[in-house]
Design a protein around this motif. Sequence first.
Motif, PDB file in Angstrom:
ATOM      1  N   UNK A   3       0.836  -1.210   0.000  1.00 36.32           N
ATOM      2  CA  UNK A   3       0.000   0.000   0.000  1.00 36.32           C
ATOM      3  C   UNK A   3       0.867   1.256   0.000  1.00 36.32           C
ATOM      4  N   UNK A   4       1.934   1.257   0.800  1.00 33.48           N
ATOM      5  CA  UNK A   4       2.843   2.408   0.821  1.00 33.48           C
ATOM      6  C   UNK A   4       3.511   2.586  -0.535  1.00 33.48           C
ATOM      7  N   UNK A   5       3.943   1.488  -1.152  1.00 31.32           N
ATOM      8  CA  UNK A   5       4.566   1.552  -2.471  1.00 31.32           C
ATOM      9  C   UNK A   5       3.576   2.060  -3.518  1.00 31.32           C
ATOM     10  N   UNK A   6       2.330   1.597  -3.426  1.00 31.98           N
ATOM     11  CA  UNK A   6       1.308   2.046  -4.371  1.00 31.98           C
ATOM     12  C   UNK A   6       1.034   3.538  -4.229  1.00 31.98           C
ATOM     13  N   UNK A   7       1.088   4.045  -2.989  1.00 29.92           N
ATOM     14  CA  UNK A   7       0.814   5.461  -2.739  1.00 29.92           C
ATOM     15  C   UNK A   7       1.894   6.364  -3.330  1.00 29.92           C
ATOM     16  N   UNK A   8       3.148   5.928  -3.267  1.00 26.75           N
ATOM     17  CA  UNK A   8       4.232   6.791  -3.762  1.00 26.75           C
ATOM     18  C   UNK A   8       4.499   6.601  -5.256  1.00 26.75           C
ATOM     19  N   UNK A   9       3.970   5.526  -5.855  1.00 26.67           N
ATOM     20  CA  UNK A   9       4.233   5.274  -7.278  1.00 26.67           C
ATOM     21  C   UNK A   9       3.791   6.428  -8.178  1.00 26.67           C
ATOM     22  N   UNK A  10       2.582   6.992  -8.027  1.00 24.91           N
ATOM     23  CA  UNK A  10       2.212   8.119  -8.894  1.00 24.91           C
ATOM     24  C   UNK A  10       3.129   9.325  -8.712  1.00 24.91           C
ATOM     25  N   UNK A  11       3.606   9.552  -7.478  1.00 27.82           N
ATOM     26  CA  UNK A  11       4.503  10.676  -7.238  1.00 27.82           C
ATOM     27  C   UNK A  11       5.822  10.484  -7.975  1.00 27.82           C
ATOM     28  N   UNK A  12       6.292   9.229  -8.032  1.00 29.55           N
ATOM     29  CA  UNK A  12       7.543   8.937  -8.726  1.00 29.55           C
ATOM     30  C   UNK A  12       7.355   8.941 -10.239  1.00 29.55           C
ATOM     31  N   UNK A  13       6.159   8.591 -10.690  1.00 23.66           N
ATOM     32  CA  UNK A  13       5.895   8.533 -12.133  1.00 23.66           C
ATOM     33  C   UNK A  13       6.041   9.899 -12.795  1.00 23.66           C
ATOM     34  N   UNK A  14       5.633  10.959 -12.099  1.00 21.23           N
ATOM     35  CA  UNK A  14       5.717  12.288 -12.707  1.00 21.23           C
ATOM     36  C   UNK A  14       7.034  12.990 -12.375  1.00 21.23           C
ATOM     37  N   UNK A  15       7.908  12.332 -11.605  1.00 21.31           N
ATOM     38  CA  UNK A  15       9.169  12.969 -11.216  1.00 21.31           C
ATOM     39  C   UNK A  15      10.038  13.291 -12.429  1.00 21.31           C
ATOM     40  N   UNK A  16       9.949  12.475 -13.478  1.00 23.19           N
ATOM     41  CA  UNK A  16      10.793  12.695 -14.658  1.00 23.19           C
ATOM     42  C   UNK A  16      10.412  13.973 -15.406  1.00 23.19           C
ATOM     43  N   UNK A  17       9.242  14.524 -15.107  1.00 23.74           N
ATOM     44  CA  UNK A  17       8.804  15.758 -15.756  1.00 23.74           C
ATOM     45  C   UNK A  17       9.180  16.993 -14.945  1.00 23.74           C
ATOM     46  N   UNK A  18      10.002  16.834 -13.932  1.00 22.46           N
ATOM     47  CA  UNK A  18      10.347  17.904 -13.008  1.00 22.46           C
ATOM     48  C   UNK A  18      11.521  18.740 -13.536  1.00 22.46           C
ATOM     49  N   UNK A  19      11.520  20.051 -13.249  1.00 19.75           N
ATOM     50  CA  UNK A  19      12.586  20.944 -13.717  1.00 19.75           C
ATOM     51  C   UNK A  19      12.955  21.955 -12.633  1.00 19.75           C
ATOM     52  N   UNK A  20      14.195  22.469 -12.667  1.00 17.24           N
ATOM     53  CA  UNK A  20      14.631  23.452 -11.667  1.00 17.24           C
ATOM     54  C   UNK A  20      13.795  24.724 -11.714  1.00 17.24           C
ATOM     55  N   UNK A  21      13.795  25.437 -10.591  1.00 11.05           N
ATOM     56  CA  UNK A  21      13.012  26.668 -10.509  1.00 11.05           C
ATOM     57  C   UNK A  21      13.557  27.565  -9.402  1.00 11.05           C
ATOM     58  N   UNK A  22      13.401  28.860  -9.595  1.00 12.45           N
ATOM     59  CA  UNK A  22      13.655  29.875  -8.559  1.00 12.45           C
ATOM     60  C   UNK A  22      15.051  29.745  -7.933  1.00 12.45           C
ATOM     61  N   UNK A  23      15.134  29.439  -6.626  1.00  7.00           N
ATOM     62  CA  UNK A  23      16.420  29.371  -5.936  1.00  7.00           C
ATOM     63  C   UNK A  23      17.322  28.259  -6.457  1.00  7.00           C
ATOM     64  N   UNK A  24      16.757  27.303  -7.188  1.00  4.98           N
ATOM     65  CA  UNK A  24      17.601  26.300  -7.840  1.00  4.98           C
ATOM     66  C   UNK A  24      18.581  26.980  -8.793  1.00  4.98           C
TER      67      UNK A  24
END
Length: 502
Positions: free
Chosen positions: A25-46
């Motif tokens: 259940x814990x793995x299933x909960x975090x899977x969607x969060x990890x799925x969209x991680x590849x679409x992430x980009x730096x911003x602001x203070x980065x």
Amino acid sequence: MANAQKNSPNSNISYFLIGAACIVILAAAITPLLMIAKYNYPSADDWSHAVKTYQAAGDGLFEVLKAAWETVRINYHTWEGRYANVFLASLQPGIWGEKYYGCVTWLMLGSLIFSEFYLCGSLLCLLGEKKNLWLLIPVMAPGLLLQILYCPFPEESFYWYTGAVNYTFIYGLSLILTALFLRLAYGDKSAKRKTVPLYALACLLAVLVGGDNYATSLSCFLTLLLLNVFLFPKSRKIFFRMCPITLLEGAGMFVCILSPANQVRLEANFAGASNSPLWAIVMSLVRSLTNIYSWTNPKVLFMLLFILPFVWKGVGSMNFGFRLPGLFTLFTFGLYASQITATLYIDGTTGGGRMAAILYYSYYIWLIGNTCYWIGWIAKRRSRLRDALERIHFKLENHILMYCTAIGLLTAGVICISGLKETTSYKAYRNWRQGWAAQYAAEWEERLNVLHDDGIREVTFLPLSVHPEMLMYTDLQKEDGYLWVNDACALYYGKDFVRIED
């Protein structure tokens, strides 16, 4: 005591199934969060903190670290006195290529989950429960699940590197530091080959935690200080051996407090004003009570009902007296409240979204800790209540799978009724399923083609057509917006200016 008896084969199978279900259940909960991680980009203070390290990234790791140190040195006198904050921010993964920025979510979720399991596991081992380490899963997983599902401002806590690394990640390091402190103070001292590296690691973590966000550095320092005080009457030798770790953490915090940059930020953001220290302390207690009241809902109560049989099973054979539970609760509430004292003192608020997240994480840690302590106090004393709980637990042993299934279904029902669409997992899944995250990434790739073109000095972009809930922290701004973000982007990529069309 019944909880000291050997488990029946059926009971062992039930415990295995419950633990496996918690992990799934814990793995299933975090899977969607990890799925969209590849679409992430730096911003602001980065961008603003990583200008020098980005320029040095092609010259090797030594040059990058040298540039990071130079960034810390400059910021200490001009804008940001928290040296670990600047050092970690300058090492954002995007300096080696924006494609690596997707690892931020993996790092933050991994640090949160690992640190809480590690602290709980260390306590179990120190209290004589090495054979029952499996209790980690049913006791910690439900709380972690709620922390992730209902994390305040997940974009700042799991996706924006600079905000997340200096709050979620540092929070995790503070738990690991506390666990190492306990292991070094109360654990086996016979294996010096293991003790020396752990001590060195604890010192390094003390320097990092002490030099980062004041919420974590202050509460961690007070925790270590209290542990040191409790050590003094028991063993002067161990007390003096552990003092350097506490002093390093405290020294790091005071180095940050004494930075000339603090006054610069006060003048720029708050006109140099600050509140009364006494007012800040009192309000931190009041606001903490408000947080606890607002966050303690049916989901949390069901979580406590779920973990109670496992807590009772664990505390019965522990070599610990669980004395003075009221005093323990008082101390832990003070430690929890200390996290917002600094921000209340400076600007009268409890901090931003990333700050709210670590308050939310620690709420669960202290809630579970207090539950375990009070249950342990009951289990170690002869009373009618202890006998009644003993009988209830004995009966539950043969029906533990049915009990946990019922509580789990009730919790799932409450989550659905109270707003499934507001959970981080659902939001992440919706961003992926609707294609918003992919569209966001595609538009940023088009921008990057321009930003990486050395022949283009003046850059004007169209606004993004999508604004994913989870990914974007602060986008580039139009002329009437938060324009320092545009300036930071231009400086980072070596442009004369970066603008957004109206």
